[in-house]
Design a protein around this motif. Structure first.
Motif, PDB file in Angstrom:
ATOM      1  N   LYS A 100      31.219  30.349  45.318  1.00 12.03           N
ATOM      2  CA  LYS A 100      30.396  31.510  44.972  1.00 12.03           C
ATOM      3  C   LYS A 100      29.926  31.400  43.528  1.00 12.03           C
ATOM      4  O   LYS A 100      30.643  30.867  42.680  1.00 12.03           O
ATOM      5  CB  LYS A 100      31.169  32.822  45.184  1.00 12.03           C
ATOM      6  N   GLY A 124      34.771  37.873  47.901  1.00 10.11           N
ATOM      7  CA  GLY A 124      35.486  39.115  48.153  1.00 10.11           C
ATOM      8  C   GLY A 124      35.643  39.443  49.622  1.00 10.11           C
ATOM      9  O   GLY A 124      36.333  40.387  49.980  1.00 10.11           O
TER      10      GLY A 124
ATOM     11  N   CYS B  69      40.777  40.540  49.632  1.00  4.79           N
ATOM     12  CA  CYS B  69      40.336  39.321  48.976  1.00  4.79           C
ATOM     13  C   CYS B  69      41.556  38.430  48.786  1.00  4.79           C
ATOM     14  O   CYS B  69      42.658  38.931  48.549  1.00  4.79           O
ATOM     15  CB  CYS B  69      39.715  39.643  47.623  1.00  4.79           C
ATOM     16  N   GLN B  70      41.344  37.109  48.890  1.00 10.09           N
ATOM     17  CA  GLN B  70      42.483  36.194  48.723  1.00 10.09           C
ATOM     18  C   GLN B  70      43.013  36.194  47.293  1.00 10.09           C
ATOM     19  O   GLN B  70      44.162  35.846  47.054  1.00 10.09           O
ATOM     20  CB  GLN B  70      42.111  34.758  49.142  1.00 10.09           C
ATOM     21  N   ASP B  71      42.167  36.582  46.334  1.00  5.17           N
ATOM     22  CA  ASP B  71      42.682  36.698  44.967  1.00  5.17           C
ATOM     23  C   ASP B  71      43.355  38.062  44.842  1.00  5.17           C
ATOM     24  O   ASP B  71      42.713  39.059  44.510  1.00  5.17           O
ATOM     25  CB  ASP B  71      41.581  36.532  43.923  1.00  5.17           C
ATOM     26  N   GLY B 148      41.705  40.549  40.202  1.00  5.19           N
ATOM     27  CA  GLY B 148      41.334  39.146  40.377  1.00  5.19           C
ATOM     28  C   GLY B 148      40.669  38.624  39.121  1.00  5.19           C
ATOM     29  O   GLY B 148      40.090  39.385  38.346  1.00  5.19           O
ATOM     30  N   GLY B 150      38.170  36.297  38.965  1.00  2.00           N
ATOM     31  CA  GLY B 150      36.736  36.052  39.040  1.00  2.00           C
ATOM     32  C   GLY B 150      36.028  37.119  38.233  1.00  2.00           C
ATOM     33  O   GLY B 150      35.094  36.849  37.465  1.00  2.00           O
ATOM     34  N   SER B 151      36.496  38.344  38.357  1.00  5.73           N
ATOM     35  CA  SER B 151      35.882  39.439  37.612  1.00  5.73           C
ATOM     36  C   SER B 151      36.504  39.587  36.223  1.00  5.73           C
ATOM     37  O   SER B 151      35.795  39.849  35.250  1.00  5.73           O
ATOM     38  CB  SER B 151      35.987  40.745  38.398  1.00  5.73           C
ATOM     39  N   PRO B 184      31.476  37.628  39.031  1.00  6.12           N
ATOM     40  CA  PRO B 184      32.518  38.639  39.263  1.00  6.12           C
ATOM     41  C   PRO B 184      32.365  39.397  40.584  1.00  6.12           C
ATOM     42  O   PRO B 184      32.937  40.476  40.735  1.00  6.12           O
ATOM     43  CB  PRO B 184      32.338  39.586  38.067  1.00  6.12           C
ATOM     44  N   CYS B 272      35.173  43.831  40.270  1.00  4.82           N
ATOM     45  CA  CYS B 272      34.393  43.478  41.456  1.00  4.82           C
ATOM     46  C   CYS B 272      34.388  44.626  42.455  1.00  4.82           C
ATOM     47  O   CYS B 272      35.086  45.619  42.277  1.00  4.82           O
ATOM     48  CB  CYS B 272      35.014  42.242  42.101  1.00  4.82           C
ATOM     49  N   HIS B 273      33.639  44.417  43.546  1.00  6.87           N
ATOM     50  CA  HIS B 273      33.607  45.449  44.593  1.00  6.87           C
ATOM     51  C   HIS B 273      34.977  45.635  45.244  1.00  6.87           C
ATOM     52  O   HIS B 273      35.223  46.643  45.885  1.00  6.87           O
ATOM     53  CB  HIS B 273      32.544  45.111  45.643  1.00  6.87           C
ATOM     54  N   ALA B 274      35.858  44.623  45.088  1.00  6.76           N
ATOM     55  CA  ALA B 274      37.229  44.799  45.589  1.00  6.76           C
ATOM     56  C   ALA B 274      38.081  45.370  44.460  1.00  6.76           C
ATOM     57  O   ALA B 274      39.120  44.825  44.111  1.00  6.76           O
ATOM     58  CB  ALA B 274      37.786  43.466  46.073  1.00  6.76           C
TER      59      ALA B 274
HETATM   60  S1  SF4 Z   1      36.020  38.803  41.753  1.00  4.32           S
HETATM   61 FE1  SF4 Z   1      37.120  40.273  43.040  1.00  4.32          FE
HETATM   62  S2  SF4 Z   1      36.233  40.105  45.088  1.00  4.32           S
HETATM   63 FE2  SF4 Z   1      35.607  38.319  43.886  1.00  4.32          FE
HETATM   64  S3  SF4 Z   1      37.085  36.735  44.413  1.00  4.32           S
HETATM   65 FE3  SF4 Z   1      37.816  37.742  42.542  1.00  4.32          FE
HETATM   66  S4  SF4 Z   1      39.157  39.420  43.223  1.00  4.32           S
HETATM   67 FE4  SF4 Z   1      37.974  38.719  44.980  1.00  4.32          FE
END
Ligand code: SF4
Lengths: 172, 282
Positions: A100, A124, B69-71, B148, B150-151, B184, B272-274
């Motif tokens: 991603k 996500g 989410c896996q994270d 997570g 990523g964000s 993110p 993030c949206h999660a």
């Molecule tokens: S940013 Fe959020 S939704 Fe995206 S992979 Fe990381 S924890 Fe999951």
């Protein structure tokens, strides 16, 4: 459109950034730590743990499998962190990457030069993507836990072409 | 002298365990509602589809008891302890034990490593990052937020000059979201901390994420800024998953605090949206 792995030159060439695909076949997982090792293998002239030809690497670190399932949640991680490794792996024969987020210029150039492909999975959506996985097996670097290389068998996994073989990208 | 209420540390462990499981499996109603509203108002067809898939993911996660989410993140814990409570046992140890048990029981990913240098997985997702506070009363309030990276990696902070003013802060906030792009997992909830010191602004930007998405800021001045920033962010055309569209963020949420005459700290924490957080009062 539905696509089966391994990826054929013809298939790769015909895909355009923005195309929606449903992928079936094998995906090999690999993220930060596994990439570091794959690069070391390449630099030492050693063989990778799977044959790159026509195969795809999926940037994910899945959750453990709950009872009755083959794997836990397994959505994509941020691809940009793999940017410093990818051009070398593409040179070694890797054609397709799944993750991603945007990629750097060097990766886009390597994709163009070697007729590769970068696919995006929905970040996500780990539960939804997990349910597209029908088999999973650790094939290398088991000591890395979630960062090990798994061979996943996927069925109709929804993906979008993020960078096509001519270097066009869906990210601005 | 008020009576002192005694709480067993075990109760804290159980509460944290349950909050971790619930947060990771079950998307909060406010975020779900905001995603749904966005799916109705979104004009870009790809974006609409992505928003619907995210709602579908939340449903599938709950039905199949799989993490959203896996994270499953590093866990941030906010604890507010009533002044008339005494906890028997070590509170931090009890919180970490709750995470240990919750992550094992939920089949969640262990993402925490022992040090940024040696980078060995601790294999139980501990330690948490714990923030303590005190309040009158005899209750303990615990908020668990698995975040997570990523964000988290896309957050940023800056020590502005007072002369930069709110216009400078605005540019910095928009720039941070723009640079983050798809990484993110937009649509985002953008937490902003204004004022305090360097570390206080960062903490505020995280605490800002706890407010219910879609609820107005109780401070009308901040509320207006939130609306303005959100409008600008949603003109960036990053869109859900970064594929373009009107929904780059679901909300901007600001918390501000007194600061020094010479400073204007601003911190941005992208969620993030999660966005996962759950609160319980013991
Ligand atoms: S940013 Fe959020 S939704 Fe995206 S992979 Fe990381 S924890 Fe999951």
């Amino acid at each position: 459109m539905e696509i089966m792995t391994p990826f054929l030159d013809e298939t790769i060439k015909n895909l355009r950034a923005g195309d929606n695909i449903l992928l079936s076949g094998f995906l090999y997982t690999g993220r930060d730590a596994a990439h570091k090792r794959l690069l070391e293998l390449a630099e030492n002239g050693k063989k990778p743990p799977f044959d790159y030809g026509g195969q795809a690497i999926y940037y994910t670190g899945p959750c453990p499998a709950p009872p009755g399932r083959v794997i836990g949640s397994a959505g994509p991680t941020t691809s940009g962190r793999m940017d410093s490794f990818s051009p070398r792996l593409i040179k070694e024969g890797l054609r397709v990457m799944v993750g991603k987020g945007a990629r750097g210029e060097a990766v886009t150039n390597a994709i163009k030069e070697h007729q590769g492909l970068y696919l995006a999975a929905l970040g996500g959506a780990g539960a939804l993507l997990s349910l597209c996985i029908t088999e999973s097996e650790v094939i290398a670097f088991a000591d890395l836990g979630t960062e090990a290389i798994y061979r996943l068998t996927v069925l109709k996994m929804p993906l979008i072409v993020a960078i096509d073989s001519e270097g066009r990208s869906i990210y601005k | 002298m008020n009576d002192i209420r005694i709480v067993d540390a075990k109760k804290i462990t159980e509460t944290v365990r349950d909050l971790c499981i619930k947060a990771n499996l079950c998307l909060n109603d406010d975020v779900r509602q905001a995603l749904f509203n966005a799916s109705l108002s979104e004009e870009n067809q790809t974006a609409k589809k992505v928003l619907n898939l995210l709602l579908e993911n939340a449903k599938l996660a709950e039905v199949n008891q799989l993490p959203l989410c896996q994270d499953t993140g590093m866990v941030i814990v906010f604890v507010t302890i009533g002044e008339n409570v005494h906890v028997t046992g070590n509170i931090s140890a009890a919180i970490n034990e709750g995470i240990r048990v919750g992550y094992r029981k939920g089949y969640f990913r262990n993402s925490v490593i022992d040090s940024p240098l040696s980078r060995n997985n601790t294999n139980d997702n501990t330690p948490a990052v714990i923030h303590y506070d005190f309040a009158p009363g005899d209750e303990i309030k615990i908020t668990v937020m698995p975040k997570g990276f990523g964000s988290e990696n896309m957050g940023n902070m800056k020590m502005l000059n007072p002369a930069d003013g709110i216009a400078g802060a605005e540019e910095f906030i928009i720039e941070t979201v723009k640079k983050a792009g798809a990484n993110p997992c937009p649509p985002l909830i953008v937490g902003v901390g204004l004022g305090g010191t360097m570390e206080k602004a960062a903490l505020l930007s995280k605490q800002a994420l706890i407010r219910a998405v879609g609820s107005p800021n109780p401070d009308p001045v901040l509320n207006e800024l939130e609306e303005r920033f959100l409008r600008r962010i949603n003109q960036l055309d990053i869109g859900p998953a970064g594929y373009g569209g009107l929904t780059t963020a679901l909300a901007v949420q600001i918390v501000s605090y007194p600061t020094h005459i010479a400073g204007f700290p601003v911190a941005v924490n992208t969620a993030c949206h999660a966005l996962r957080h759950r609160t319980e009062i013991i």
